[in-house]
Design a protein around this motif. Structure first.
Motif, short mmCIF file in Angstrom:
data_model
loop_
_atom_site.label_atom_id
_atom_site.label_comp_id
_atom_site.label_asym_id
_atom_site.label_seq_id
_atom_site.Cartn_x
_atom_site.Cartn_y
_atom_site.Cartn_z
N MET A 1 47.89 16.86 11.42
CA MET A 1 46.93 16.08 11.77
C MET A 1 47.05 15.72 13.25
N ALA A 2 45.80 15.82 13.90
CA ALA A 2 45.79 15.57 15.37
C ALA A 2 46.24 14.28 15.82
N ILE A 3 46.71 14.17 16.99
CA ILE A 3 47.23 12.86 17.71
C ILE A 3 46.12 12.18 18.15
N VAL A 4 45.85 10.92 17.80
CA VAL A 4 44.82 10.26 18.40
C VAL A 4 45.07 9.62 19.70
N ASP A 5 44.12 9.79 20.61
CA ASP A 5 44.44 9.09 21.89
C ASP A 5 43.68 7.88 21.85
N LYS A 6 44.77 6.81 21.92
CA LYS A 6 44.02 5.34 21.76
C LYS A 6 43.41 4.92 23.14
N THR A 7 43.63 5.71 24.25
CA THR A 7 43.20 5.49 25.47
C THR A 7 41.64 5.77 25.27
N LEU A 8 41.23 6.77 24.64
CA LEU A 8 39.70 7.22 24.16
C LEU A 8 39.31 5.94 23.58
N TYR A 9 39.79 5.49 22.49
CA TYR A 9 39.32 4.63 21.46
C TYR A 9 39.09 3.33 22.35
N LYS A 10 39.86 3.04 23.52
CA LYS A 10 39.51 1.58 24.26
C LYS A 10 38.80 1.84 25.01
N GLU A 11 38.50 3.12 25.54
CA GLU A 11 37.38 3.36 26.59
C GLU A 11 36.02 3.31 25.90
N VAL A 12 36.12 4.03 24.54
CA VAL A 12 34.77 4.04 23.88
C VAL A 12 34.13 2.46 23.37
N GLY A 13 35.27 1.79 22.91
CA GLY A 13 35.09 0.44 22.50
C GLY A 13 34.40 -0.55 23.74
N ARG A 14 35.25 -0.25 24.90
CA ARG A 14 34.67 -1.05 26.21
C ARG A 14 33.32 -0.62 26.20
N ARG A 15 32.93 0.47 26.30
CA ARG A 15 31.47 0.78 26.58
C ARG A 15 30.49 0.26 25.41
N ILE A 16 30.90 0.27 24.30
CA ILE A 16 30.13 -0.48 23.24
C ILE A 16 29.95 -1.97 23.43
N TYR A 17 31.29 -2.43 23.54
CA TYR A 17 31.28 -3.79 24.11
C TYR A 17 30.22 -4.25 25.13
N ASN A 18 30.29 -3.25 26.26
CA ASN A 18 29.42 -3.72 27.35
C ASN A 18 27.98 -3.51 27.04
N LEU A 19 27.66 -2.59 26.41
CA LEU A 19 26.09 -2.30 25.79
C LEU A 19 25.80 -3.38 25.01
N ARG A 20 26.56 -3.96 24.04
CA ARG A 20 26.39 -4.96 23.18
C ARG A 20 25.86 -6.22 23.94
N SER A 21 26.66 -6.36 25.05
CA SER A 21 26.59 -7.62 25.95
C SER A 21 25.34 -7.56 26.60
N GLN A 22 25.10 -6.31 27.34
CA GLN A 22 23.77 -6.21 27.81
C GLN A 22 22.69 -6.30 27.23
N HIS A 23 22.51 -5.90 25.83
CA HIS A 23 21.41 -6.09 25.13
C HIS A 23 21.24 -7.57 24.36
N GLN A 24 22.46 -8.29 24.61
CA GLN A 24 22.68 -9.52 24.10
C GLN A 24 22.60 -9.56 22.53
N TYR A 25 23.10 -8.53 21.99
CA TYR A 25 23.25 -8.48 20.49
C TYR A 25 24.57 -9.25 20.17
N THR A 26 24.61 -9.96 19.17
CA THR A 26 25.84 -10.38 18.49
C THR A 26 26.52 -9.39 17.63
N ARG A 27 27.93 -9.70 17.60
CA ARG A 27 28.42 -8.55 16.82
C ARG A 27 27.94 -8.37 15.44
#
Length: 125
Positions: A1-27
């Motif tokens: 099984m491949a090792i998961v890069d937690k840094t990548l998860y955090k970066e992707v999550g941050r981009r999704i959060y930022n886009l959600r905020s920009q679009h003013q979508y609730t979670r």
């Protein structure tokens, strides 16, 4: 099984959060549009969980961006312009979209005729 890069998860999550905020979508709203739970979306945004390609595609469609942008933080210029066109087309109702499609078919036919006849823009001037 491949090792998961937690840094990548955090970066992707941050981009999704930022886009959600920009679009003013609730979670809750975004989660319902992507067909996941709000709790799972929270875990994605905080870099705790990864997600399927289907979720990635759904997010990209909803935000009008590319999967490249969500994953890598950058998108090609072609992808950016495609996303812009997609956003603009969402402003129209079905009747308007039919008219737009008719115009685009006519433009395509003219361009195809020009190419097949061997004439270029320079020759036309």
């Amino acid at each position: 099984m491949a090792i998961v890069d937690k840094t990548l998860y955090k970066e992707v999550g941050r981009r999704i959060y930022n886009l959600r905020s920009q679009h003013q979508y609730t979670r809750s709203y975004l989660a319902s549009q992507v067909n996941i739970s709000p709790k799972f979306l929270y875990e994605i945004e905080n870099g705790r969980k990864g997600f399927t390609v289907q979720v990635l595609l759904n997010l990209a469609d909803i935000f009008g961006t590319s999967c490249d942008y969500l994953v890598r933080g950058e998108a090609s210029k072609d992808t950016d312009s495609d996303a812009m066109i997609y956003k603009v087309l969402q402003l129209f109702d079905n009747e308007d979209l039919d008219r737009i499609a008719t115009v685009l078919r006519a433009v395509y036919a003219v361009m195809s005729d020009r190419k097949s006849s061997g004439s270029s823009d320079e020759e036309q001037k």
